[in-house]
Enzyme design. Sequence first.
Site, PDB file in Angstrom:
ATOM      1  N   VAL A 164     -17.593 134.514  12.308  1.00 26.11           N
ATOM      2  CA  VAL A 164     -17.125 135.628  11.485  1.00 26.11           C
ATOM      3  C   VAL A 164     -18.251 136.205  10.634  1.00 26.11           C
ATOM      4  O   VAL A 164     -18.249 137.377  10.295  1.00 26.11           O
ATOM      5  CB  VAL A 164     -15.921 135.237  10.603  1.00 26.11           C
ATOM      6  CG1 VAL A 164     -14.782 134.685  11.453  1.00 26.11           C
ATOM      7  CG2 VAL A 164     -16.289 134.247   9.536  1.00 26.11           C
ATOM      8  N   HIS A 204     -16.628 132.434  21.790  1.00 24.42           N
ATOM      9  CA  HIS A 204     -16.995 131.023  21.692  1.00 24.42           C
ATOM     10  C   HIS A 204     -17.172 130.407  23.070  1.00 24.42           C
ATOM     11  O   HIS A 204     -17.343 129.200  23.204  1.00 24.42           O
ATOM     12  CB  HIS A 204     -15.876 130.222  21.004  1.00 24.42           C
ATOM     13  CG  HIS A 204     -15.684 130.530  19.567  1.00 24.42           C
ATOM     14  ND1 HIS A 204     -14.455 130.791  19.009  1.00 24.42           N
ATOM     15  CD2 HIS A 204     -16.567 130.605  18.547  1.00 24.42           C
ATOM     16  CE1 HIS A 204     -14.594 131.007  17.718  1.00 24.42           C
ATOM     17  NE2 HIS A 204     -15.868 130.899  17.409  1.00 24.42           N
ATOM     18  N   ARG A 248     -25.382 126.067  14.540  1.00 24.83           N
ATOM     19  CA  ARG A 248     -25.424 125.411  13.229  1.00 24.83           C
ATOM     20  C   ARG A 248     -25.535 123.910  13.449  1.00 24.83           C
ATOM     21  O   ARG A 248     -25.083 123.405  14.490  1.00 24.83           O
ATOM     22  CB  ARG A 248     -24.107 125.730  12.501  1.00 24.83           C
ATOM     23  CG  ARG A 248     -24.004 125.245  11.079  1.00 24.83           C
ATOM     24  CD  ARG A 248     -22.614 125.564  10.519  1.00 24.83           C
ATOM     25  NE  ARG A 248     -22.558 125.399   9.073  1.00 24.83           N
ATOM     26  CZ  ARG A 248     -21.465 125.529   8.347  1.00 24.83           C
ATOM     27  NH1 ARG A 248     -20.323 125.849   8.923  1.00 24.83           N
ATOM     28  NH2 ARG A 248     -21.493 125.370   7.042  1.00 24.83           N
ATOM     29  N   ASN A 264     -19.653 137.621  -1.449  1.00 23.20           N
ATOM     30  CA  ASN A 264     -19.155 138.975  -1.232  1.00 23.20           C
ATOM     31  C   ASN A 264     -18.258 139.055  -0.010  1.00 23.20           C
ATOM     32  O   ASN A 264     -17.249 139.766  -0.004  1.00 23.20           O
ATOM     33  CB  ASN A 264     -20.322 139.964  -1.124  1.00 23.20           C
ATOM     34  CG  ASN A 264     -20.935 140.206  -2.486  1.00 23.20           C
ATOM     35  OD1 ASN A 264     -20.306 139.937  -3.517  1.00 23.20           O
ATOM     36  ND2 ASN A 264     -22.163 140.683  -2.524  1.00 23.20           N
ATOM     37  N   MET A 265     -18.616 138.311   1.011  1.00 22.92           N
ATOM     38  CA  MET A 265     -17.787 138.337   2.215  1.00 22.92           C
ATOM     39  C   MET A 265     -16.436 137.679   1.958  1.00 22.92           C
ATOM     40  O   MET A 265     -15.408 138.119   2.461  1.00 22.92           O
ATOM     41  CB  MET A 265     -18.529 137.584   3.317  1.00 22.92           C
ATOM     42  CG  MET A 265     -18.464 138.283   4.643  1.00 22.92           C
ATOM     43  SD  MET A 265     -19.279 137.303   5.896  1.00 22.92           S
ATOM     44  CE  MET A 265     -17.856 136.777   6.834  1.00 22.92           C
ATOM     45  N   GLY A 283     -19.437 127.432   3.045  1.00 24.91           N
ATOM     46  CA  GLY A 283     -20.608 128.183   3.510  1.00 24.91           C
ATOM     47  C   GLY A 283     -21.934 127.586   3.074  1.00 24.91           C
ATOM     48  O   GLY A 283     -22.853 128.322   2.720  1.00 24.91           O
TER      49      GLY A 283
END
Length: 271
Positions: A30, A81, A103, A203-204, A232
């Site tokens: 996202v 994905h 990640r 902000n997201m 995050g």
Amino acid sequence: MNTISRSDIMGTVRNIGNGGKMESDSIRTVWFQQILCLIYFEEHRKGIGNLETVERIPFIEYFCREVDFAERPSPRLFITHIPYYLVPRGLKNKKAKVIYIYRNPKDVMCSYFHFSKKLTASATDNFVEFMNLFLEGEVAGSLWFDHIKGWYEHKNLFNIHFLMYEEMKKDLRGSVLKICKFLGKELSEEDVDAVVRQATFENMKNDPRANYDNKLKAYFGIQKKGHFLRKGTIGDWKNHMTAEQNEKFDMIFQTKMKDIPLKFIWDMNEE
Ligand SMILES: Nc1ncnc2c1ncn2[C@@H]1O[C@H](COP(=O)(O)OS(=O)(=O)O)[C@@H](OP(=O)(O)O)[C@H]1O
């Protein structure tokens, strides 16, 4: 969708065991979706209009009953994905660009654990059990190691760029510039600033166009508390894993990834 035109972009984010993104597939997914929207759509960047990121850049494999891929205007941007062997054959002509976001898999596992706990049909609420499922590939998206190895070992078939979540986290501006360069997009300094500002975690998280909070119920039937954008951070695995679990994970990682020279970052202070 068997063919992909020159301007198509697939992102694949492989953040979580279920993550992968075809340039346009699983940082997290996202996050990259938001960054691409900010780069490509001026009105999104300027905060005009309320179209959600998933409407601008749909998944190839989810929530797409209403989407006619062939009819989408150029540039056709998608996220996914899926493993390399399930992507549309047309991608292998290298005309479309693919960005694979990966990640470190310990954070992927922890993030996935929290996401999975929110699901109505959650496999387990127990971290030890989840770790076993994750390491056996008994999670949606299958085995993380197979996903990333598959894409990496077949990278020559694609016009693909590998980008690390942790690098994005540590140097968001530099990462946005790298993405723009790969995609051949030139943005003014001011526009790059606007992309970076709106792509930060805080902000997201507060951006209803991008944070998926509205989508949790609609897409996943999730009614439980919590946000999709959870922490995050880099290294949250240290808050979940015991020394013994970590050792087990490291041994598996070293065996499975020994021939994959991708860099991984496991801690915020690591360079
Ligand atoms: N802007 C930004 N900055 C930093 N981190 C971010 C950002 N946006 C999303 N995220 C984190 O990405 C994690 C979700 O990954 P995915 O989007 O791949 O999930 S999914 O595969 O689509 O289910 C999930 O990670 P965790 O917080 O560790 O659970 C999100 O918080």
